[in-house]
Each structure stands twice: as C-alpha cells, then as structure tokens.
Write an enzyme that holds these catalytic residues in place. Structure first.
Site, PDB file in Angstrom:
ATOM      1  N   ARG A   1       1.073   0.338  15.662  1.00  0.00           N
ATOM      2  CA  ARG A   1       0.747   0.617  13.470  1.00  0.00           C
ATOM      3  C   ARG A   1       0.926  -0.285  13.425  1.00  0.00           C
ATOM      4  O   ARG A   1       2.045  -1.972  13.930  1.00  0.00           O
ATOM      5  CB  ARG A   1       1.297   1.250  13.025  1.00  0.00           C
ATOM      6  CG  ARG A   1       2.882   2.274  12.844  1.00  0.00           C
ATOM      7  CD  ARG A   1       3.490   3.036  13.007  1.00  0.00           C
ATOM      8  NE  ARG A   1       3.492   3.111  10.976  1.00  0.00           N
ATOM      9  CZ  ARG A   1       4.093   3.810  10.628  1.00  0.00           C
ATOM     10  NH1 ARG A   1       5.686   4.242  10.982  1.00  0.00           N
ATOM     11  NH2 ARG A   1       4.633   3.683   9.170  1.00  0.00           N
TER      12      ARG A   1
ATOM     13  N   HIS B   1       1.161  -1.036  -0.420  1.00  0.00           N
ATOM     14  CA  HIS B   1      -0.216   0.393  -0.201  1.00  0.00           C
ATOM     15  C   HIS B   1       0.377   1.163   0.147  1.00  0.00           C
ATOM     16  O   HIS B   1       0.658   2.466  -0.927  1.00  0.00           O
ATOM     17  CB  HIS B   1      -1.072  -0.191   0.902  1.00  0.00           C
ATOM     18  CG  HIS B   1      -1.918   1.609   1.583  1.00  0.00           C
ATOM     19  ND1 HIS B   1      -2.605   2.090   0.400  1.00  0.00           N
ATOM     20  CD2 HIS B   1      -1.255   2.493   2.510  1.00  0.00           C
ATOM     21  CE1 HIS B   1      -3.253   3.137   1.507  1.00  0.00           C
ATOM     22  NE2 HIS B   1      -2.116   3.055   2.056  1.00  0.00           N
TER      23      HIS B   1
ATOM     24  N   ASP C   1       8.000  21.940 -24.851  1.00  0.00           N
ATOM     25  CA  ASP C   1       7.698  20.515 -24.325  1.00  0.00           C
ATOM     26  C   ASP C   1       9.391  20.887 -23.695  1.00  0.00           C
ATOM     27  O   ASP C   1       9.677  21.982 -22.929  1.00  0.00           O
ATOM     28  CB  ASP C   1       8.093  19.658 -25.477  1.00  0.00           C
ATOM     29  CG  ASP C   1       7.312  18.447 -25.462  1.00  0.00           C
ATOM     30  OD1 ASP C   1       8.100  18.417 -24.154  1.00  0.00           O
ATOM     31  OD2 ASP C   1       7.029  17.561 -26.400  1.00  0.00           O
TER      32      ASP C   1
ATOM     33  N   THR D   1       7.043  26.566   7.146  1.00  0.00           N
ATOM     34  CA  THR D   1       5.741  26.624   6.263  1.00  0.00           C
ATOM     35  C   THR D   1       4.526  27.085   7.322  1.00  0.00           C
ATOM     36  O   THR D   1       3.870  28.092   6.911  1.00  0.00           O
ATOM     37  CB  THR D   1       5.442  24.965   7.095  1.00  0.00           C
ATOM     38  OG1 THR D   1       6.567  24.098   7.205  1.00  0.00           O
ATOM     39  CG2 THR D   1       4.180  23.999   6.675  1.00  0.00           C
TER      40      THR D   1
ATOM     41  N   SER E   1      13.705   6.494 -13.280  1.00  0.00           N
ATOM     42  CA  SER E   1      12.600   7.600 -13.837  1.00  0.00           C
ATOM     43  C   SER E   1      12.453   8.379 -13.146  1.00  0.00           C
ATOM     44  O   SER E   1      11.924   9.902 -13.825  1.00  0.00           O
ATOM     45  CB  SER E   1      10.920   6.410 -13.102  1.00  0.00           C
ATOM     46  OG  SER E   1      10.027   7.404 -13.397  1.00  0.00           O
ATOM     47  N   SER E   2      12.660   8.180 -11.583  1.00  0.00           N
ATOM     48  CA  SER E   2      13.148  10.128 -11.022  1.00  0.00           C
ATOM     49  C   SER E   2      13.533  10.825 -11.452  1.00  0.00           C
ATOM     50  O   SER E   2      13.446  11.997 -11.417  1.00  0.00           O
ATOM     51  CB  SER E   2      12.500   9.155  -9.144  1.00  0.00           C
ATOM     52  OG  SER E   2      11.258   8.685  -9.599  1.00  0.00           O
TER      53      SER E   2
ATOM     54  N   HIS F   1      13.765  11.732   4.576  1.00  0.00           N
ATOM     55  CA  HIS F   1      13.381  13.217   4.914  1.00  0.00           C
ATOM     56  C   HIS F   1      12.406  13.656   3.699  1.00  0.00           C
ATOM     57  O   HIS F   1      11.337  14.353   3.333  1.00  0.00           O
ATOM     58  CB  HIS F   1      13.249  13.681   5.816  1.00  0.00           C
ATOM     59  CG  HIS F   1      12.488  14.664   6.302  1.00  0.00           C
ATOM     60  ND1 HIS F   1      11.355  14.330   7.013  1.00  0.00           N
ATOM     61  CD2 HIS F   1      11.980  15.678   6.536  1.00  0.00           C
ATOM     62  CE1 HIS F   1      10.308  14.859   7.945  1.00  0.00           C
ATOM     63  NE2 HIS F   1      11.235  16.313   6.974  1.00  0.00           N
TER      64      HIS F   1
ATOM     65  N   GLU G   1      12.036  12.751   0.337  1.00  0.00           N
ATOM     66  CA  GLU G   1      10.570  12.765   0.377  1.00  0.00           C
ATOM     67  C   GLU G   1       9.779  12.957   1.101  1.00  0.00           C
ATOM     68  O   GLU G   1       8.487  13.185  -0.509  1.00  0.00           O
ATOM     69  CB  GLU G   1      11.136  11.337   0.096  1.00  0.00           C
ATOM     70  CG  GLU G   1       9.439  10.345  -0.569  1.00  0.00           C
ATOM     71  CD  GLU G   1      10.091  10.180  -2.093  1.00  0.00           C
ATOM     72  OE1 GLU G   1      10.731  10.642  -2.461  1.00  0.00           O
ATOM     73  OE2 GLU G   1       8.549   9.727  -2.401  1.00  0.00           O
TER      74      GLU G   1
ATOM     75  N   HIS H   1      14.840  12.380  12.989  1.00  0.00           N
ATOM     76  CA  HIS H   1      13.275  12.176  13.835  1.00  0.00           C
ATOM     77  C   HIS H   1      12.939  11.261  13.255  1.00  0.00           C
ATOM     78  O   HIS H   1      11.448  10.843  14.255  1.00  0.00           O
ATOM     79  CB  HIS H   1      12.749  14.261  14.183  1.00  0.00           C
ATOM     80  CG  HIS H   1      12.018  13.801  12.024  1.00  0.00           C
ATOM     81  ND1 HIS H   1      12.645  15.102  11.400  1.00  0.00           N
ATOM     82  CD2 HIS H   1      11.714  13.199  11.333  1.00  0.00           C
ATOM     83  CE1 HIS H   1      11.902  14.867  10.422  1.00  0.00           C
ATOM     84  NE2 HIS H   1      11.095  14.223   9.978  1.00  0.00           N
ATOM     85  N   HIS H   2      12.829  10.339  12.227  1.00  0.00           N
ATOM     86  CA  HIS H   2      12.718   9.777  12.207  1.00  0.00           C
ATOM     87  C   HIS H   2      12.574   7.836  13.089  1.00  0.00           C
ATOM     88  O   HIS H   2      12.429   6.437  12.785  1.00  0.00           O
ATOM     89  CB  HIS H   2      12.539   8.897  10.761  1.00  0.00           C
ATOM     90  CG  HIS H   2      11.932   9.904   9.974  1.00  0.00           C
ATOM     91  ND1 HIS H   2      10.419   9.740   9.468  1.00  0.00           N
ATOM     92  CD2 HIS H   2      11.738  11.358   9.171  1.00  0.00           C
ATOM     93  CE1 HIS H   2       9.817  10.577   8.662  1.00  0.00           C
ATOM     94  NE2 HIS H   2      10.902  11.306   8.343  1.00  0.00           N
TER      95      HIS H   2
ATOM     96  N   TRP I   1       7.005  -0.217   4.156  1.00  0.00           N
ATOM     97  CA  TRP I   1       8.040   0.392   2.702  1.00  0.00           C
ATOM     98  C   TRP I   1       9.417   1.133   3.183  1.00  0.00           C
ATOM     99  O   TRP I   1       9.759   0.967   2.336  1.00  0.00           O
ATOM    100  CB  TRP I   1       6.806   1.170   2.245  1.00  0.00           C
ATOM    101  CG  TRP I   1       7.377   2.873   3.102  1.00  0.00           C
ATOM    102  CD1 TRP I   1       6.543   2.818   4.265  1.00  0.00           C
ATOM    103  CD2 TRP I   1       8.186   3.829   2.776  1.00  0.00           C
ATOM    104  NE1 TRP I   1       6.886   4.009   4.687  1.00  0.00           N
ATOM    105  CE2 TRP I   1       6.864   4.843   3.697  1.00  0.00           C
ATOM    106  CE3 TRP I   1       8.706   3.820   1.432  1.00  0.00           C
ATOM    107  CZ2 TRP I   1       8.401   5.771   3.854  1.00  0.00           C
ATOM    108  CZ3 TRP I   1       9.285   5.455   1.339  1.00  0.00           C
ATOM    109  CH2 TRP I   1       9.163   6.230   2.760  1.00  0.00           C
TER     110      TRP I   1
ATOM    111  N   TYR J   1       9.381  15.990   1.768  1.00  0.00           N
ATOM    112  CA  TYR J   1       8.495  17.016   0.689  1.00  0.00           C
ATOM    113  C   TYR J   1       8.652  17.332  -0.626  1.00  0.00           C
ATOM    114  O   TYR J   1       7.678  17.710  -1.190  1.00  0.00           O
ATOM    115  CB  TYR J   1       9.710  17.857   1.242  1.00  0.00           C
ATOM    116  CG  TYR J   1       9.830  18.418   2.657  1.00  0.00           C
ATOM    117  CD1 TYR J   1       8.830  18.532   3.042  1.00  0.00           C
ATOM    118  CD2 TYR J   1      10.519  18.039   3.554  1.00  0.00           C
ATOM    119  CE1 TYR J   1       8.415  18.911   4.667  1.00  0.00           C
ATOM    120  CE2 TYR J   1      10.956  18.288   4.630  1.00  0.00           C
ATOM    121  CZ  TYR J   1       9.374  18.333   5.340  1.00  0.00           C
ATOM    122  OH  TYR J   1       9.488  18.526   6.713  1.00  0.00           O
TER     123      TYR J   1
ATOM    124  N   SER K   1      -0.993  27.223  -3.960  1.00  0.00           N
ATOM    125  CA  SER K   1      -0.683  29.124  -4.471  1.00  0.00           C
ATOM    126  C   SER K   1      -1.185  29.072  -5.718  1.00  0.00           C
ATOM    127  O   SER K   1      -0.990  30.603  -5.600  1.00  0.00           O
ATOM    128  CB  SER K   1       0.885  29.153  -4.214  1.00  0.00           C
ATOM    129  OG  SER K   1       1.632  28.713  -3.010  1.00  0.00           O
TER     130      SER K   1
ATOM    131  N   LYS L   1       4.108  29.281   5.091  1.00  0.00           N
ATOM    132  CA  LYS L   1       3.260  29.398   3.653  1.00  0.00           C
ATOM    133  C   LYS L   1       1.753  29.532   4.146  1.00  0.00           C
ATOM    134  O   LYS L   1       0.898  30.587   3.126  1.00  0.00           O
ATOM    135  CB  LYS L   1       3.628  28.062   3.092  1.00  0.00           C
ATOM    136  CG  LYS L   1       5.418  28.427   2.591  1.00  0.00           C
ATOM    137  CD  LYS L   1       5.522  26.796   2.073  1.00  0.00           C
ATOM    138  CE  LYS L   1       4.433  26.989  -0.085  1.00  0.00           C
ATOM    139  NZ  LYS L   1       5.480  28.091  -0.615  1.00  0.00           N
TER     140      LYS L   1
END
Lengths: 546, 295
Positions: A461, A88, A117, A339, A180-181, A264, A266, A313-314, A153, A268, A279, A342
């Site tokens: 979890r 998932h 293009d 943040t 790809s990325s 991390h 990732e 922090h993870h 994951w 963002y 925006s 924003k």
C-alpha cells in the site's frame, strides 16, 4: 437537508415560568446557521459538512485510483500521491464519517429519548463550527510550498517530522478536531444520561442511542490521547524534545503505541453508531422486534472495552516482544465474539420476518453482508504470524475499506434514507434509491474485492507504482471507484429533491414506515423546529428499539 | 451554574435552551487565528505579532463574555435542577478527558523507563541494538539517551522545592474544602477568605515552579532538550503548571463572583466545578511528585 418549519412555536407564552423566550423559530439568512443552538440545525450542518468532505475525499481517492490505473507513473508525482493518500484518510475519517455520525446523533438522539435539545446547545454549535476552520487549515496546506502532509494519516515519526510547512497546520488542525470531538461527545453523553424522558429507562433506549453513548465515551477517552501524541510530535520537531528519538532515549515505536491506543478505539468510534443504525432499520423492515436487545447492548459495551486492549495488532511487524504479539493477537480475536453476537442477532431479527426491501433496508442488509466480509479479513489480519505477510499490503487496504465504506458509510446513507422523510416531510424517490443501492453495492465490490488478491500477491500500500502483474486487478479497481463515485450523484439528487427541490415529491406521514417504532415517529413530518419541549411519558411497552 | 431549584417546582420547568449565540463561532475564529499564526511562526514564515495578539484578545474576550453570560443566566434563575445536573456531568466528563490527556504523557514516561531505555541498553532480545548502535549505553535513569542530547545535566531534588510545592497544593485542597463548607453554611466572608488563601497557595506554587525552571535551565543544564528525561520532565510539569494557572484564574473568577453576591448555600455548581478542577490538578501533582521527582 432539513426543511424546518417556519411558523412560530411560541411555546414560552403559555408558560408562566421564567424562561427567556428567545427561541421561536429559526432566524433568517446565514446568521441562522452561524448562531444556531438548535440540534436539528446543527445536525443539518454536520450532515452537509460531511457530504462536502466525502466529496473532497472522494475526489482525492479518484486521483489515487487514476494514478494506479497502470504501472509506472501516469499523472502525478510521488510526493503529490503521498499527500493524496494522507489527506484522503484524514478528510474521510475526521471530516466525513465522524461528522456524519455526529450529525445523525444531533438530529436523532433528542428526538429518540424525548428531550428538547442536546444538553449544551452552545457547546454543540462550537463543536460544529470548529470543523470548517480545522479543515480549511488542513486543506490549505496543499497550497503551501512543499504541499500538504505526506507521511500518511498515522503521522509516524520520524517520517512525518520531515514534512514541510504543512506540519504545524496539520498538527493544529488535529488539535481542533479533537476539541470538536470531545465537546461533541461530552454533549452526547450528558444528554443521554440526563435528558431522557420520564419512563425512558436505559434498557428502553433505542440502540442508536446506546451505541452513541458508548461511542461518545470512547471519544472522550481517546481523543485527548491523540492530542497528547501529536503535541509530542510538535515539540519533537520545534522544541527539541526526544520523545520519538532513540538518540535521546525515546523511541519512534512509542508514537505508534500512543497513536494506536487512540487509533483502535477510533475504529470502533466509526462503526458502533453504524451498528445502532442497522439495529434500528432491520427490525422496522422485518416487522419484528430486534432479536436479543439486551445482548446487543452488552455486545457493544464489550467491543468498546476490548478496543482499549488490542492496539498493538496494528504493529505486529514493528518488533514488539513475543508476549505482546500473543496478547494482542488473542485479545483481537476475542472481538469476533461480541461482533458475531451482533451479526447473528441481525440475521435472527430477519428470520421469518415479513420483510420488505426499501432503500434503507437494502443498505442495512448490504451492511451486514459486506461489513462481515471486512470482519473476516480482520480476523485474518489479527493472526500475528499471518499478518507478517499481509502487513502494509493492499489486503489491509481492502480490509479497512470494507468496514468503512460498505460498513460505516453505507450505514450513514441508510440512516439518511430512513430518516429524511422525518426531517424534510417528503419521501425520497424509492426507485432512484434502489438504483443507487445496487450500483453502490456492485461497484464498491468491484473497487475493493480485487484489492484482496493484489494484496495477498504482494502489492504494497501507499506506493504509486507497482509491478506489472498487478495491472489487471488495479484496472478493475479503478473502474469500480469511478463508477461508485458517479453513482453517488443519484443519491445527492435524491436528497436535494427532498431538501430543496421539493416540487412533486410525495409528502410523508408522521409514521413514515409502517413497522417503525420509537418517539421520533410520534412527531409530525417534517419534525417541528422544536420537539419534546415538554418531555413525553414513555410507557411500559418493551424496549423502544424493536 | 447554580440553580434556583427551590424557587419553583423543578419538575415543571422546561429545560433551558439558550437563544442563538455568536459566541461559539467567534471563539472558533479566535482559536483558528491563534493556531494559524503560531503555525506560520513555527515555520518561520513571519506572520508578525498582530494576528496572534488579535486572536488572543478575541479569545479572552469571548471566554470572559461566555462565562459571564452563563453566570448571569444562572443568577437570574433560568437553570433548573436538570441543567445543574448537566453541568455536573459535563464537568466530570471534561475532567475525565483531561485525565486521559495526562495519561498520554505519563504513558510516555513509563514507556521510556520500562521499555525504550532498557532496550537501548541491550535488554531482552535487543543485544545487537546496543552492541552495534549504542555500545556502552547503560540503562540508568535519569538519562538523556545514548547520544547524551543536551549535554550533562543534574536533576532537581524532590525534597526541596517540589516537597514544599506538594505541601502547598495539598494544603490548598484543604482550604478550598473549608471555603466550600463555609459557603454551604452561608458564611460568605469566610468563604471569600478561604478562597483567597487557596488562590495565594496556588500562586506561590506557580512562583516556586517558575523559579525551579529557572534553576534547571541556568544551573543544572536541565532543559527541554535534555533527552527523554528533559522531555518528560518539562512536558508533564509544564502542562500541569498550565492547568494550575488555569485553575487559579478560575478560582479568582469564582471568588469575584462570591464577592459580588453570586452563589447560594444550596446551589453553587460554578464554585464546585472549580473545586473539582482544583482537586484534579492536585491529584495530578501527587502523581508527578511520585513518578517524576522521587522515583
């Protein structure tokens, strides 16, 4: 999604220069989609692919929620449950959210900066077509003996190394997704740096373009690190290396460091383009310029910079040194500053605007409210001593689903409602759109808000069973998830009406939205197959993202 | 890759958007086939060599065809100055992504040396880790860990083959720069000669690297299994060697193009991109020489 024009834009004929004149209109049949180098075709492919992956990932989440409807084991065995939570996440992150944003970038970046293009159209095709292959590999593991990957994951060793035949396919699928990325991100960066129309200075670029420029930079910086990390997993399992084996002098925690150095940023990568979309949409429907354009740009850049120095922090509970706990706690809380800039700018943009609440605006405002809730729970999790209690609980699940579903996914939905008239030439059904928004906004909260409570009360979890006192909130959560899923069919119907069953739909003007600004609204709706082959000149008016 | 910027007014030219192409899709087919068969092989599901060989052949065929196509487009003057900038930026960012890939492995090396090995020896708050789990393990480098995985091994002295290899690669960075200057001054023969010299230096480097690996495996008992030292040593130098191999193939290809008259003194990005890549593998090697071999 895109109904592109068929009539030939025979641009090359009036052009004496030495271009090969291959690209009139689209080819016919399936080969059009396999061979296309057109950014609009590829944007459409990315968005359809993202849709399909959201559907598959959504079905997996329903399996999870059905199992959690009551304590004890209901429908599936724990091994399959673990495969579902792992797949998932991988499907939603790498198959749903990221390709969704790349599809939007494909469609909109060239039209917003006024170029014909993306800079490298064939590479763009490659970046897309890797995805179906990679996900076929990844999902095919479900049919292998032992089933799919089941270690989560995040692929932490040593657990992930104990997986079955799915392991190398998972690793190679991630390698392919990385290719790809990276190719896609290089394409976006180069396009934005090199292909802007004359007069489109950096601080005139729409914020969606700005946020994607910074996102693409993050992708190029961290996807190779993920590739390195999973390569080490592969060699640890099959070639006898000891990167994550303490007996050989390595450390399983080292994987977590390398993984989250990727992970991390990732996070963002999955939210900065959403900031750009919001925006863009809020000023249109508030009929005001975006408040604090420059500060928005600097805030995004600050968030991107900070994303590189917050990864641990993870891992507060894994046993890192006290100095590490403190450093990563404070650096993480620092992110609240840009943040906050924003969020306040979005509110200030709406302040005393003449607002209307069409579907894209509803989703954008829903984003501001609900993403901020996810941000607040993020600040709670950033506190190392507090995180000791919350870690690996359903509170974390609630937190990141608030930033990902009503955050990233709401923004993708908002963007499609906003731009689909430009893509297809017809307006979506506004009444259905509003119903879709309200059902989504209600049921997403029904799904995830109770998870805060069960998490704080101690429900872990990634476990298919739970103590009986958590039952009521889990029942509510499961009802919310199923109803949210069903509500999305309203959106699918609405978009299919625009893209395919167009009879009786109202044609869109080229302006589409009264308050919209930017180059994409200067071309007809639907946008011709080729736009801005001769770049427009951008005048001296203020920044395009008003 | 090179452009005809001077041939027509670049500001008036439309950006080159290629015709629809099956190359990327076929490349993905090849890549997927290779990775799927390797996966099956690793899990001992016996895919046989055929899918791997077919996928590999298709991969090389498409890569060759694609690059030849780009070279043809360039030489027939379809690329404007703007396309040239695209390739420059694209190559720069690609090299940046490669830097980050190596950063992961360098990071693993620093982490092992500065954190995990000291911790296993009881440093800081990890006294009990050492006392209970791995008594008598000391923080020394090189190490194959407290369980001495792979058995006793010796390391390669930096002052023999690695030093020679360092000099070879540094010299090759100079020779490719000579080639570049010769190309800019229009001395095609000199360019080609300097390029062959660079390729020869790269090839000799690879030969020495291979013989070093053979020595490590057969005489020093230093293998990929030699704990964290063997892991970081072979993965860092191995990925570097793969990049040198790729760089050498790229240099052979641009030298072939030079010999068939491609590139012009004022526009030759295909050449420059390869030179950038070569300097990149050179810099990585200097990092390896210092942090893997000497320190």
């Amino acid at each position: 999604m895109a109904k592109t024009h068929d009539h030939s834009h025979a641009h090359g004929h009036d052009h004496a220069h030495d271009h090969d004149d291959h690209h009139h209109g689209p080819d016919k049949g399936v080969m059009r989609w396999i061979k296309t180098t057109n950014h609009k075709d590829l944007g459409t492919l990315y968005l359809w692919f993202s849709f399909i992956m959201f559907f598959i990932g959504g079905l997996m989440s329903l399996v999870i929620r059905a199992e959690l409807y009551a304590p004890g084991m209901q429908f599936i065995d724990p091994e399959f449950y673990n495969q579902m939570i792992t797949l998932h996440a991988l499907v939603m992150i790498f198959g749903g959210v990221m390709p969704g944003f790349v599809g939007l970038a494909n469609w909109m970046v060239p039209m917003m900066i006024g170029c014909s293009d993306l800079a490298l159209p064939r590479v763009n095709n490659w970046g897309f077509w890797i995805l179906p292959f990679a996900f076929t590999m990844l999902l095919s593991t479900l049919f292998l003996p032992g089933g799919g990957p089941a270690g989560g994951w995040t692929l932490y060793p040593p657990l992930v190394l104990q997986g079955g035949a799915s392991f190398p396919l998972t690793i190679f699928a991630i390698h392919m997704l990385g290719i790809s990325s990276i190719t896609g991100a290089i394409n976006v960066v180069v396009t934005i740096m090199n292909m802007r129309a004359p007069g489109m200075t950096l601080l005139k670029m729409p914020l969606f373009v700005w946020t994607w420029l910074i996102t693409a930079y993050l992708l190029i910086a961290v996807m190779p690190v993920l590739a390195g990390a999973v390569t080490m997993l592969l060699t640890d399992k099959y070639f006898g290396t000891s990167f994550f084996n303490a007996a050989g002098g390595g450390d399983p925690v080292m994987f977590e460091h390398i993984f989250w150095f990727f992970g991390h940023p990732e996070v963002y990568i999955m939210i900065l383009p959403a900031f750009g979309i919001v925006s863009t949409i809020i000023p249109t429907f508030a009929r005001k310029q975006l408040f604090g354009y420059d500060s928005m740009v600097y805030a995004v850049a600050s968030i991107a910079f900070l994303s590189f120095i917050v990864w641990a922090h993870h891992m507060f509970t894994v046993g890192i040194p006290l100095a590490g706990e403190l450093f990563f706690m404070f650096s993480t809380m620092l992110i609240a500053v840009p943040t906050g800039v924003k969020v306040f700018n979005w509110l200030a943009t709406m302040w005393r605007g003449s607002m209307t609440f069409e579907t894209p605006m509803l989703f954008a405002i829903g984003f501001v409210f609900l993403f901020t809730i996810g941000g607040f729970s993020g600040i709670m999790l950033a506190l190392a001593p507090v995180d000791f209690q919350y870690h690996n609980s359903y509170f974390v699940v609630a937190h990141f689903h608030y930033v990902l579903v009503p955050g990233a996914i709401f923004s993708i939905i908002a963007a499609i409602y906003y731009w689909i008239p430009k893509w297809t030439g017809v307006m979506y059904d506004e009444r259905l759109g509003k119903i879709h928004f309200w059902l989504s906004a209600i049921f997403i909260n029904v799904t995830f808000f109770p998870q805060h409570f069960v998490g704080l009360a101690g429900m872990p979890r990634r476990i298919p069973d739970y103590a009986v006192q958590f039952t009521d909130f889990n029942v509510i959560s499961t009802w919310g998830a199923f109803l949210y899923f069903i509500a999305q069919f309203i959106m699918i119907y609405n978009f299919l009406r625009c893209a395919i069953w167009r009879k009786g739909m109202v044609p869109a003007t080229s302006q589409v939205w009264e308050g919209a600004h930017g180059l994409e609204w200067t071309v007809p709706s639907p946008a011709p197959y080729h736009t801005f082959e001769d770049p427009p000149h951008v005048g001296d008016e203020p920044a395009a993202a008003h | 890759m090179a452009t005809h910027a001077a041939a027509s007014d670049p500001s008036n030219r439309r950006y080159f958007v290629p015709a629809p192409s099956a190359w990327p899709f076929m490349l993905t087919v090849a890549l997927g086939t290779i990775l799927y068969s390797v996966s099956m092989y690793l899990e001992e599901r016996h895919p046989g060599p055929i899918p791997f060989v077919l996928g590999g052949a298709l991969f090389f065929y498409i890569v060759f065809t694609w690059f030849r196509g780009v070279a043809t487009e360039s030489e027939t003057g379809q690329y404007s100055a703007q396309v040239d900038r695209t390739y420059r930026l694209g190559m720069s960012w690609f090299i940046f992504s490669e830097v980050m890939f190596f950063a992961a492995f360098f990071g693993a090396l620093y982490y092992a040396r500065e954190l995990s090995v000291p911790w296993l020896s009881g440093e800081g708050s990890r006294v009990l880790t050492n006392e209970v789990l791995w008594p008598a393990f000391e923080n020394i480098w090189p190490t194959n860990g407290p369980a001495a995985i792979g058995g006793d091994f010796k390391t390669i002295s930096p002052w023999h083959l690695p030093l020679i290899n360092t000099l070879l690669l540094l010299t090759s960075s100079v020779t490719i720069t000579f080639a570049h200057h010769a190309l800019k001054e229009g001395h095609r023969r000199a360019t080609i000669l300097w390029m062959w010299a660079t390729i020869a230096l790269g090839a000799v480097f690879l030969y020495f690297q291979a013989s070093e690996y053979i020595e490590a495996y057969h005489e020093l008992n230093l293998t990929l299994n030699s704990g964290i030292y063997g892991s970081t040593f072979f993965m860092l130098t191995g990925f570097h060697g793969m990049h040198v191999t790729l760089g050498t193939i790229m240099m052979i290809s641009v030298t072939g193009r030079l010999m068939s008259g491609h590139f012009k003194p004022e526009s030759h990005f295909g050449f420059e991109g390869v030179a950038w890549y070569w300097h990149f593998v050179d810099v990585v090697w200097v990092g390896l020489f210092i942090f893997v071999y000497i320190l």
